[in-house]
Design a protein around this motif. Sequence first.
Motif, PDB file in Angstrom:
ATOM      1  N   GLY A  11       0.835  -1.188   0.000  1.00 34.87           N
ATOM      2  CA  GLY A  11       0.000   0.000   0.000  1.00 34.87           C
ATOM      3  C   GLY A  11       0.869   1.236   0.000  1.00 34.87           C
ATOM      4  O   GLY A  11       2.076   1.162   0.226  1.00 34.87           O
ATOM      5  N   CYS A  12       0.251   2.363  -0.282  1.00 35.40           N
ATOM      6  CA  CYS A  12       1.014   3.607  -0.415  1.00 35.40           C
ATOM      7  C   CYS A  12       0.145   4.781   0.028  1.00 35.40           C
ATOM      8  O   CYS A  12      -1.068   4.776  -0.178  1.00 35.40           O
ATOM      9  N   ILE A  13       0.774   5.770   0.627  1.00 31.88           N
ATOM     10  CA  ILE A  13       0.132   7.049   0.911  1.00 31.88           C
ATOM     11  C   ILE A  13       1.014   8.122   0.297  1.00 31.88           C
ATOM     12  O   ILE A  13       2.191   8.233   0.645  1.00 31.88           O
ATOM     13  N   ILE A  14       0.458   8.865  -0.640  1.00 28.77           N
ATOM     14  CA  ILE A  14       1.175   9.996  -1.228  1.00 28.77           C
ATOM     15  C   ILE A  14       0.629  11.259  -0.576  1.00 28.77           C
ATOM     16  O   ILE A  14      -0.579  11.493  -0.577  1.00 28.77           O
ATOM     17  N   VAL A  15       1.519  12.052   0.003  1.00 26.55           N
ATOM     18  CA  VAL A  15       1.124  13.261   0.723  1.00 26.55           C
ATOM     19  C   VAL A  15       1.634  14.477  -0.033  1.00 26.55           C
ATOM     20  O   VAL A  15       2.797  14.525  -0.419  1.00 26.55           O
ATOM     21  N   PHE A  16       0.737  15.447  -0.240  1.00 20.99           N
ATOM     22  CA  PHE A  16       1.170  16.710  -0.834  1.00 20.99           C
ATOM     23  C   PHE A  16       0.790  17.849   0.091  1.00 20.99           C
ATOM     24  O   PHE A  16      -0.103  17.719   0.926  1.00 20.99           O
ATOM     25  N   ASP A  17       1.494  18.950  -0.041  1.00 22.58           N
ATOM     26  CA  ASP A  17       1.306  20.131   0.801  1.00 22.58           C
ATOM     27  C   ASP A  17       0.335  21.073   0.097  1.00 22.58           C
ATOM     28  O   ASP A  17       0.632  21.589  -0.978  1.00 22.58           O
ATOM     29  N   VAL A  18      -0.810  21.298   0.696  1.00 27.21           N
ATOM     30  CA  VAL A  18      -1.835  22.148   0.091  1.00 27.21           C
ATOM     31  C   VAL A  18      -1.331  23.570  -0.114  1.00 27.21           C
ATOM     32  O   VAL A  18      -1.786  24.270  -1.015  1.00 27.21           O
ATOM     33  N   THR A  19      -0.378  24.000   0.690  1.00 30.89           N
ATOM     34  CA  THR A  19       0.121  25.366   0.583  1.00 30.89           C
ATOM     35  C   THR A  19       1.193  25.525  -0.492  1.00 30.89           C
ATOM     36  O   THR A  19       1.632  26.637  -0.754  1.00 30.89           O
ATOM     37  N   ARG A  20       1.632  24.411  -1.105  1.00 26.27           N
ATOM     38  CA  ARG A  20       2.666  24.471  -2.150  1.00 26.27           C
ATOM     39  C   ARG A  20       2.182  23.723  -3.387  1.00 26.27           C
ATOM     40  O   ARG A  20       2.174  22.493  -3.424  1.00 26.27           O
ATOM     41  N   ALA A  21       1.768  24.468  -4.403  1.00 23.05           N
ATOM     42  CA  ALA A  21       1.212  23.872  -5.622  1.00 23.05           C
ATOM     43  C   ALA A  21       2.188  22.923  -6.307  1.00 23.05           C
ATOM     44  O   ALA A  21       1.769  21.946  -6.932  1.00 23.05           O
ATOM     45  N   THR A  22       3.481  23.163  -6.163  1.00 24.46           N
ATOM     46  CA  THR A  22       4.458  22.293  -6.827  1.00 24.46           C
ATOM     47  C   THR A  22       4.389  20.864  -6.305  1.00 24.46           C
ATOM     48  O   THR A  22       4.630  19.916  -7.050  1.00 24.46           O
ATOM     49  N   CYS A  48      -3.211   3.013  -3.468  1.00 19.77           N
ATOM     50  CA  CYS A  48      -2.584   4.258  -3.047  1.00 19.77           C
ATOM     51  C   CYS A  48      -3.643   5.259  -2.600  1.00 19.77           C
ATOM     52  O   CYS A  48      -4.690   5.380  -3.235  1.00 19.77           O
ATOM     53  N   ILE A  49      -3.361   5.964  -1.522  1.00 20.83           N
ATOM     54  CA  ILE A  49      -4.227   7.021  -1.008  1.00 20.83           C
ATOM     55  C   ILE A  49      -3.500   8.344  -1.193  1.00 20.83           C
ATOM     56  O   ILE A  49      -2.311   8.451  -0.903  1.00 20.83           O
ATOM     57  N   LEU A  50      -4.231   9.351  -1.660  1.00 18.43           N
ATOM     58  CA  LEU A  50      -3.676  10.698  -1.786  1.00 18.43           C
ATOM     59  C   LEU A  50      -4.142  11.507  -0.589  1.00 18.43           C
ATOM     60  O   LEU A  50      -5.335  11.600  -0.298  1.00 18.43           O
ATOM     61  N   LEU A  51      -3.180  12.104   0.133  1.00 16.95           N
ATOM     62  CA  LEU A  51      -3.482  12.837   1.350  1.00 16.95           C
ATOM     63  C   LEU A  51      -2.970  14.268   1.230  1.00 16.95           C
ATOM     64  O   LEU A  51      -1.813  14.493   0.879  1.00 16.95           O
ATOM     65  N   ALA A  52      -3.852  15.226   1.539  1.00 11.06           N
ATOM     66  CA  ALA A  52      -3.467  16.635   1.555  1.00 11.06           C
ATOM     67  C   ALA A  52      -3.040  17.006   2.965  1.00 11.06           C
ATOM     68  O   ALA A  52      -3.664  16.596   3.936  1.00 11.06           O
TER      69      ALA A  52
END
Length: 73
Positions: A11-22, A48-52
């Motif tokens: 399994g996978c969790i991909i985390v992105f930063d809502v304050t950084r569009a890149t 995979c789960i996408l997490l903000a």
Amino acid sequence: MTRVYYKEAVGCIIVFDVTRATTFDAVSKWKSDLDSKVQLPNGDPVPCILLANKVFSIRNIHMFILFVYFSVI
């Protein structure tokens, strides 16, 4: 990342930063990298789960809500 880093992943969790569009722009690259290097034993892609992350301001909360809404559709 190298194939060894993903070894035996189920399994996978991909985390992105809502304050950084890149970081959001890089999500598809990260997912493609994962899919090219690891699969489940039956050959399916790893779930995979996408997490903000960092939903601090009202503006960012609205962006997150829109993202979730369009992801569900």
